[in-house]
Every structure is written in C-alpha cells, then in structure tokens.
Design a protein around this motif. Sequence first.
Motif, PDB file in Angstrom:
ATOM      1  N   GLN A 195       0.850  -1.186   0.000  1.00  0.00           N
ATOM      2  CA  GLN A 195       0.000   0.000   0.000  1.00  0.00           C
ATOM      3  C   GLN A 195       0.886   1.237   0.000  1.00  0.00           C
ATOM      4  OE1 GLN A 195      -3.421   0.240   0.273  1.00  0.00           O
ATOM      5  NE2 GLN A 195      -3.863  -1.947   0.410  1.00  0.00           N
ATOM      6  N   ARG A 221       0.685   6.591   3.880  1.00  0.00           N
ATOM      7  CA  ARG A 221      -0.397   7.536   4.087  1.00  0.00           C
ATOM      8  C   ARG A 221      -0.189   8.312   5.372  1.00  0.00           C
ATOM      9  NH1 ARG A 221      -4.547   2.851   2.962  1.00  0.00           N
ATOM     10  NH2 ARG A 221      -2.958   1.928   4.238  1.00  0.00           N
ATOM     11  N   GLY A 227     -10.078  10.253  15.162  1.00  0.00           N
ATOM     12  CA  GLY A 227      -9.287   9.075  14.808  1.00  0.00           C
ATOM     13  C   GLY A 227     -10.115   7.918  14.301  1.00  0.00           C
ATOM     14  N   PRO A 265     -10.133   5.874   8.334  1.00  0.00           N
ATOM     15  CA  PRO A 265      -8.934   5.103   8.021  1.00  0.00           C
ATOM     16  C   PRO A 265      -7.860   5.999   7.422  1.00  0.00           C
ATOM     17  CG  PRO A 265     -10.579   4.796   6.326  1.00  0.00           C
ATOM     18  CD  PRO A 265     -11.236   5.607   7.395  1.00  0.00           C
ATOM     19  N   PRO A 266      -6.601   5.641   7.597  1.00  0.00           N
ATOM     20  CA  PRO A 266      -5.549   6.354   6.880  1.00  0.00           C
ATOM     21  C   PRO A 266      -5.864   6.229   5.395  1.00  0.00           C
ATOM     22  CG  PRO A 266      -4.615   4.634   8.299  1.00  0.00           C
ATOM     23  CD  PRO A 266      -6.095   4.480   8.335  1.00  0.00           C
ATOM     24  N   ALA A 321      -3.361  11.448  11.279  1.00  0.00           N
ATOM     25  CA  ALA A 321      -3.231  12.316  12.462  1.00  0.00           C
ATOM     26  C   ALA A 321      -3.217  11.446  13.711  1.00  0.00           C
ATOM     27  CB  ALA A 321      -4.386  13.298  12.511  1.00  0.00           C
ATOM     28  N   ARG A 331      -3.885   5.973  -2.722  1.00  0.00           N
ATOM     29  CA  ARG A 331      -4.259   6.178  -1.331  1.00  0.00           C
ATOM     30  C   ARG A 331      -4.690   4.879  -0.669  1.00  0.00           C
ATOM     31  NH1 ARG A 331      -3.915  10.781   1.359  1.00  0.00           N
ATOM     32  NH2 ARG A 331      -5.956  10.485   2.257  1.00  0.00           N
ATOM     33  N   GLY A 332      -4.811   3.834  -1.483  1.00  0.00           N
ATOM     34  CA  GLY A 332      -5.187   2.549  -0.901  1.00  0.00           C
ATOM     35  C   GLY A 332      -6.613   2.515  -0.396  1.00  0.00           C
ATOM     36  N   VAL A 388      -4.647  17.070  11.371  1.00  0.00           N
ATOM     37  CA  VAL A 388      -5.836  16.333  10.937  1.00  0.00           C
ATOM     38  C   VAL A 388      -6.261  16.824   9.558  1.00  0.00           C
ATOM     39  CG1 VAL A 388      -8.237  15.796  11.449  1.00  0.00           C
ATOM     40  CG2 VAL A 388      -6.576  15.972  13.306  1.00  0.00           C
ATOM     41  N   ASN A 434     -10.768  13.764  13.182  1.00  0.00           N
ATOM     42  CA  ASN A 434     -10.164  14.299  14.405  1.00  0.00           C
ATOM     43  C   ASN A 434     -10.281  13.315  15.557  1.00  0.00           C
ATOM     44  OD1 ASN A 434      -8.871  16.125  15.978  1.00  0.00           O
ATOM     45  ND2 ASN A 434     -10.523  17.609  16.065  1.00  0.00           N
ATOM     46  N   GLU A 487      -4.986  15.672   1.823  1.00  0.00           N
ATOM     47  CA  GLU A 487      -4.276  14.874   0.823  1.00  0.00           C
ATOM     48  C   GLU A 487      -5.199  13.984   0.010  1.00  0.00           C
ATOM     49  OE1 GLU A 487      -0.873  12.648   1.320  1.00  0.00           O
ATOM     50  OE2 GLU A 487       0.285  14.227   2.328  1.00  0.00           O
ATOM     51  N   LYS A 543      -4.365  18.072   7.362  1.00  0.00           N
ATOM     52  CA  LYS A 543      -3.379  17.600   6.395  1.00  0.00           C
ATOM     53  C   LYS A 543      -3.714  16.183   5.936  1.00  0.00           C
ATOM     54  CE  LYS A 543       1.506  18.260   6.065  1.00  0.00           C
ATOM     55  NZ  LYS A 543       2.731  18.401   6.845  1.00  0.00           N
ATOM     56  N   GLN A 544      -4.080  15.348   6.920  1.00  0.00           N
ATOM     57  CA  GLN A 544      -4.450  13.970   6.596  1.00  0.00           C
ATOM     58  C   GLN A 544      -5.636  13.951   5.636  1.00  0.00           C
ATOM     59  OE1 GLN A 544      -5.714  11.661  10.010  1.00  0.00           O
ATOM     60  NE2 GLN A 544      -6.603  10.062   8.738  1.00  0.00           N
ATOM     61  N   ILE A 570     -12.670   1.587  13.654  1.00  0.00           N
ATOM     62  CA  ILE A 570     -12.249   2.511  12.611  1.00  0.00           C
ATOM     63  C   ILE A 570     -12.714   1.914  11.293  1.00  0.00           C
ATOM     64  CG2 ILE A 570     -10.276   3.555  11.458  1.00  0.00           C
ATOM     65  CD1 ILE A 570      -8.749   3.400  14.035  1.00  0.00           C
ATOM     66  N   ALA A 571     -13.282   2.770  10.443  1.00  0.00           N
ATOM     67  CA  ALA A 571     -13.733   2.262   9.154  1.00  0.00           C
ATOM     68  C   ALA A 571     -12.534   1.705   8.386  1.00  0.00           C
ATOM     69  CB  ALA A 571     -14.390   3.388   8.373  1.00  0.00           C
ATOM     70  N   GLY A 572     -12.757   0.673   7.597  1.00  0.00           N
ATOM     71  CA  GLY A 572     -11.694   0.120   6.765  1.00  0.00           C
ATOM     72  C   GLY A 572     -11.323   1.111   5.683  1.00  0.00           C
ATOM     73  N   PRO A 573     -10.352   0.776   4.842  1.00  0.00           N
ATOM     74  CA  PRO A 573      -9.964   1.717   3.792  1.00  0.00           C
ATOM     75  C   PRO A 573     -11.171   2.039   2.910  1.00  0.00           C
ATOM     76  CG  PRO A 573      -8.845  -0.412   3.531  1.00  0.00           C
ATOM     77  CD  PRO A 573      -9.638  -0.486   4.785  1.00  0.00           C
TER      78      PRO A 573
END
Lengths: 323, 509
Positions: free
Chosen positions: A260, A263, B51, B54-55, A266, B127-128, B92, B49, B98, B94-95, B20-23
């Motif tokens: 992947q 990424r 958390g 997902p990333p 935060a 971004r996966g 946050v 914010n 993107e 910034k995350q 946390i939600a998956g990708p």
Amino acid sequence: MIELLDTTAAGIAAALVKARTSAGSPVMGMVLTLVIVVDEDEAEAAMDAAKAASHEHPARVLGVILGDGRGTGRVDAQVATGQGWSGETAMIRMRGEVCRHAESVVLPLLLPDAPVAVWWPCDPPDDPATDPLGALGQRRITDAAAATRARTKAMEIQCASYARGNTDLAWTRLTRWRALLAAALDQHPLKVRRASVEAERISPSADLLVAWLQDRLKVPVERRSSEGPGITEVVLETGEGDIRIARPSGGLATFTSPGQPDRPVALPRRAIPELLAEELRRLDEDEVYAATARRLAGRGATKRAQRRSTGRRTTRRTGGKTS
Amino acid sequence: MTDAAPNPLRDPRDRRLPRIAGPCGLVLFGVTGDLSTKKVMPAIYDLANRGLLPPGFSLVGFARRDWANQDFAQIVHDAVKRHARTEFREEVWKQLAEGIRFVPGDFADDVAFAKLRRTIEELDQERGTAGNHAFYLSIPPKFFGDVVGQLKEHGLTERDEGSWRRVVVEKPFGHDLASARELNAVLADVFPTGSVFRIDHYLGKETVQNILAMRFANELFEPIWNANYVDHVQITMAEDIGIGGRAGYYDGIGAARDVIQNHLLQLLALVAMEEPTSFAADSLRIEKQKVLESVVLPRRLDLSTARGQYAAGWAGGEKVRGFLEEDGVKKSSTTETYAAVKLLVDTRRWAGVPFYLRTGKRLGRRVTEVAVVFKRAPHLPFGPTATEELTHNALVIRVQPDEGMTLRFGSKVPGTQMEIRDVTMDFAYGGSFTEASPEAYERLILDVLLGDPPLFPRHEEVELSWKILDPIMEHWAGQGRPEQYEPGMWGPSTADEMLARDGRTWRRP
C-alpha cells in the motif's frame, strides 16, 4: 464561591446545597463524584482539566489538598457551582492530624449511589486500592508519566499493585495507537513475527504498549529509545513486509503497510482533559489493561529476580528502561 | 472473505478501541448545498479528528463547477473551520486534505463520469482506498435516477470481491407511496438493499438511541408502558423559524411530508415497539415494521387531523411575514406549515391509546419531544379541592434542544394543609452532552463506512409510513385552504379542538 475556614464535612455539605440553591437551580443532574488528590502547586491545572471533563460528565468534583501533617488538624474549603462547571466543586485543604484521616472528610460528601472516581494527577500512592481515599472509589486513576519520584519504576509499581478499577493515564494515551494497530491488522490479516516500539527513554506508555503487544501477539517485542516526543515508532514485522507507524514529531504520523502507498494519519498527543473524559466514560474493570499490567508487572518481577541472582551491574543499568 | 484467524489485537472486552472504518472513500454529489457544507463536511473532519477514519480516506466532490482539486479543498476547509464541532488541528486537516479530489461535470456528462471512475481508480492506487466507495447523493431526488444510472453505466457500481459500493440518500424519500416505490426501484435497480443507506438524522441523535436504552435497560418503565397506565402519547417537533429561503422545496411538500412521514413516525415506532430480540439491524427493523403496520387512522379524518399556515405577525419579538407572503410561495398555496394527526396503534399493548403527532413552523419555540402521558390515579383519597391543580403524570423525552428527560408528578405544596400540584423532575445529561457527544451526522456517516445499518430506515419502513400518511394527504387535498395561525404561538385552533374532542389538551412543550 463560598469560603469556609476551619470547617467539617457537614459544613461543606451544607455549603454545597446553599451554593446550588443560590445559583437558582436546586436540581442535581450529576452522574458521579470525582475526587482529585493533588498538591497545592498542581491543584489549579488539575481542577481546570476536571472542569473541561465535567462537560461530558457532570460531576461533583472534590479537590483534596493534603498539607503538612504535623500539628492540630484543620480543614478549609471553597465551594462553588456554575462558573463554567457542569456540576459543583469543593476545594478542600487539610493540614495537621486530619491529613491522615482525609477519608473521614470525603466520605460524607460523596453523592448518594453515584459512582466515585479518584484521580491522582501527579504522585499516586504505591497501592491506590488500599489507600484510604482510593478505597472510596470504584475507579482509581493514576498517571505514571507525571510521577516526580521513582520515575523509571512508577509504571511497574502501579502494575504490580493492580487491583480491579485501577487505571493509568499512560494506558489511556495509547488508545489511538492501539486502535490504529488493530485497524492495521484488520486490513492485513497477517501473522506478526516480531514487533518493536521506539519511544523516549522513560515512557510508561511505551512500556505498556510493549507489554500489550507481547500479551496479544505472543511474539518478541523490542523496545528502542529515541528522543521522543512520547512514542515515535511502532513496527509489526510480517511475512509480507512491515506494518509501520512512524510519528517522529508528535502529531502527524505516517502509516506504511505492505503493498500500500504511505499515508499520513493524524495521531495527536491528547491533553489531560480529553484523557480524563475517556477514563470517566467507563467505570467497570478494564480487563485488557489488567492483563497488560499483569504482564508488565511479571516482567519487572522476573528482571528483579535475575538482577538479584546475577548481581551484574550492566543488567541493572539497561534493564527495565530500554528493553 | 477467507477464514482468516481473528485479529489478535482485538478483544471484545477491549471497549476503548473504537471501530475505525476500513480503507474507503466518499464521493459527494451536491457539494455546495447547505447540508454538505454545514453537516457532511464538518462531520467528516470531526470523525478524522476523533481518529475514526482510516488512513488514506478520500473525499471526492462532484458538481457543475469549474474547479480544481484545491478549490474544492478550500470549500471543505472553510466549511470545516466554520461548522466543525471539534477543534481545528492542522495535522488532521493535512491527513484529510491529501485525499480531496474534485471532478467537474453535469449529471448527464459522460466524460465527467468517466473521469470520476478514473479518479476513484487512482485513489485506490495512490491512497489505498481498496475499491470501497460510498456515493453520497446530497441532491434533489429528481436527479437520483440520472446519477445512479450514470454510476451504473460507467461501471462505478461494479465491485471486486471483498470490496463494497454504497449509496447514501437524504430525505425526502418520495412524496407519497407511489413515488417512494419508484425512487426505491431506481436505487434497487443498481444497489442491493443492504447497500442503500437512507439518512434520517434524527435516528443518529443520542437521545433517540437513549429511548431504547431507557425502555429496555430499565425495570422501572416497562410495566407501565402500555394501555393500562398510559392515557395518550404526544410527539411534537416544533420550529420557531419560517421556511426561510426554502420555498422551492417546501411549497407543495408541507409539514406532514417533511417531518411526520419520517422523523415523527420513526419516533413513534421507537416508543411503541416491542422489545427486539437484539439490537442488530434486522431485529430492530422487524419490530419497527410491526408497529408501523399496526398503525391505523381514525375513521373521521376531519375530526382527527388539523393543519394550518402561519400568518403574518409577531414571533419572539420579531415582526415576521406570513407563509403566503414568503418569497417564492404562490398566493394560492394550500401547503400546510402545521400538521397534527391522531393515530392509533392496534396492538394489545396500545389498544385505545391515541398517539398525537404534531409539527409546525413558526411555533413558540424550537423543540422536539415525546410526552408519554399517564392516566390519573383511579382513586384520590384527598378532598376535592386538594387535587384541583394535579393533572396527569407524564414522562417527557426531550430530543432537542436541551436533551434529557422530565418526569411530571404531583407533590404537596409546602405550607398548605394538603394542596397537591404538578411538579417536574429533570434529568439533563443533555445540557452538557450536546457539546461532547458526537453530532448525529458523524455517527451516521461512520455507520455507512462501517456498513452498520441499524440506524437507517429501510424502504419497507418508508413505504409503511407513506401508507399511513397518504390517506391524510388525500383528505386534506379536498379541504381547500388550511387555517391561518398566529406565528410564535402553538398552532391553529383546530388542533386544540381536535384534542378537546377527546377531552385532552396539548402539552406546552
């Protein structure tokens, strides 16, 4: 604010009712009593944190400042409602003999039936559950990272004396890290071979994270030192590559996983009010913390035993801090 | 999925760990609407914010604007700064930033949809987002067909094994039974039932979920929660504002379709339903559906419904225009801005207990509440003058604002010999909860991304609600113009008469 000099629990209780009535609203919608055991120097910051947390958990907050234990006993108090608080507060200063019987002042002031949480913002007793004030609460919140004495061992001491209802803010600080690591393994259901945690040299949270990973993954977990702040990197090694969360500067982290793209994510370091609010959300036993504390305490005990039997200096210097 | 071993870092006892939600990514249609900028975008930021995203989470905007990615990011940034519930943190943002993309285009524009597809595929790469995307249709329902058709045509609804595509729609879910079915057919043609999420933001509110906790976690209320003890139930949703600039939407729709069909009937279902076997989506839906199926209308609709339009006058110290004078409203409009209906629930539990539902604009104050009004004590061993001021006991669930619960009961007036009067006891977890508890949209958007459907009405419920409302709307259609009512008060006199006929009065909320 009502100022009481040389008073008793009954005097404080009467003042609480009076303050409530004079605030124009005689209703009580409070959901718990929070006892804060604190030094004079830290009192203001601790009360501010409790004030912020009171917006989520309207509470009766009792600040207890234990002064010099010599001489005749005396209790002074300041009682208030409103003023940015959701709930009511009493700041109780004790000195002299009564310091050794602080629970006799606090017990009559607990809200009927409602749960009680006791929080030590800085130096906690070695065994909070048997502490006279700690024994009043079903939730006892310590903060090993804020300890001013025995800093390297504060976490181990708390883990060794773990009792049902104990919890430490060092553990609360890990929630975001743990959530992210768990989510990473949700996405990549891979077998982890080994892991490592990199953090400041003294970091109770990092010690707990190592113990948690060992306990859950049953693999070796290495503890490395960095300049911080806090925890800077966690790596889970799998057959397909590393899952890595790196947070070099405490804020924005980079999440790397096999196959992947990298990424940003935060991962802010949360302030005390937020941590306290999380702690007060659940007042039953945290079984996962219990298991983690047992493991950390067990590891400490083994290490101490080794040290005693070998007596080697080198083990002593590195052991317990960086491994 | 394969028979993967359970995640060793998860433990059901570890309730600190949030899900946390998956990708995944979210594609937003209708990016400039009020709802998008005031609710959806801030909620996404608040989730990040906290958390819970997902990333790599990505947000794609689609609209007929000549924008680049940065322009859309600016819109989101401004919306977040102005309306987010939690504090603004640069990292946050910034995350989030993107993953923000924009695709300009029309709903009929094939090129744009082809570009949307490419954008999503790129996001999966860069971004996966792993092929998981939710399409949020924050647009008028008449465009649903076009958009959904385009999504299908350009292969945007095709998913690989193990990934998902979902669609999110907002009310109104049609304007009568026929149109609701049509709308559902459009969506169902492309998305399977489990992938369609209808947002009724009331169901995301803490207090509404608390109705279930209060009813089914306590021993205190259940024994009296039936026709033996309950006299009647009043469900109120009042607004102090007029229609504002929403004439285009509101004229022709009206209060009953706008509010009763969805929010109030859902509240009725939660208050009146039997205990579900579990809190799983299906079990809840079965119970709600059963109640909605048992709702019957009184035989004489002229005696058991009321409607009105707000007149010009004074409301809350302000001079306000009447509904017919609002911009964009036809002088001859028969659209009601106030609606009250009496419903009966034909079950053993509720036989003979009327449920009075009312909603309106320009009423006394903004409030939503459910009042369960109990019968009077069968015998009062006091002198006749002692209980003159004692009415019915009542339990009031305040949904908004000032979330909480009120209990009304009789108490002796101090200093009198024996004078019993109504008093209220208040529980306001609420007052403070509003700040710290997640906005309804956060909860609902997260549930969409997690694929967790308990808080979303299914099309069966939507259709049942229309079956209840359609005969009333038909009846009103033949009644000419609605009565005018004074703004800033509690609605038309016919609504008071409607209750008076049953020997009851509306509660002043």
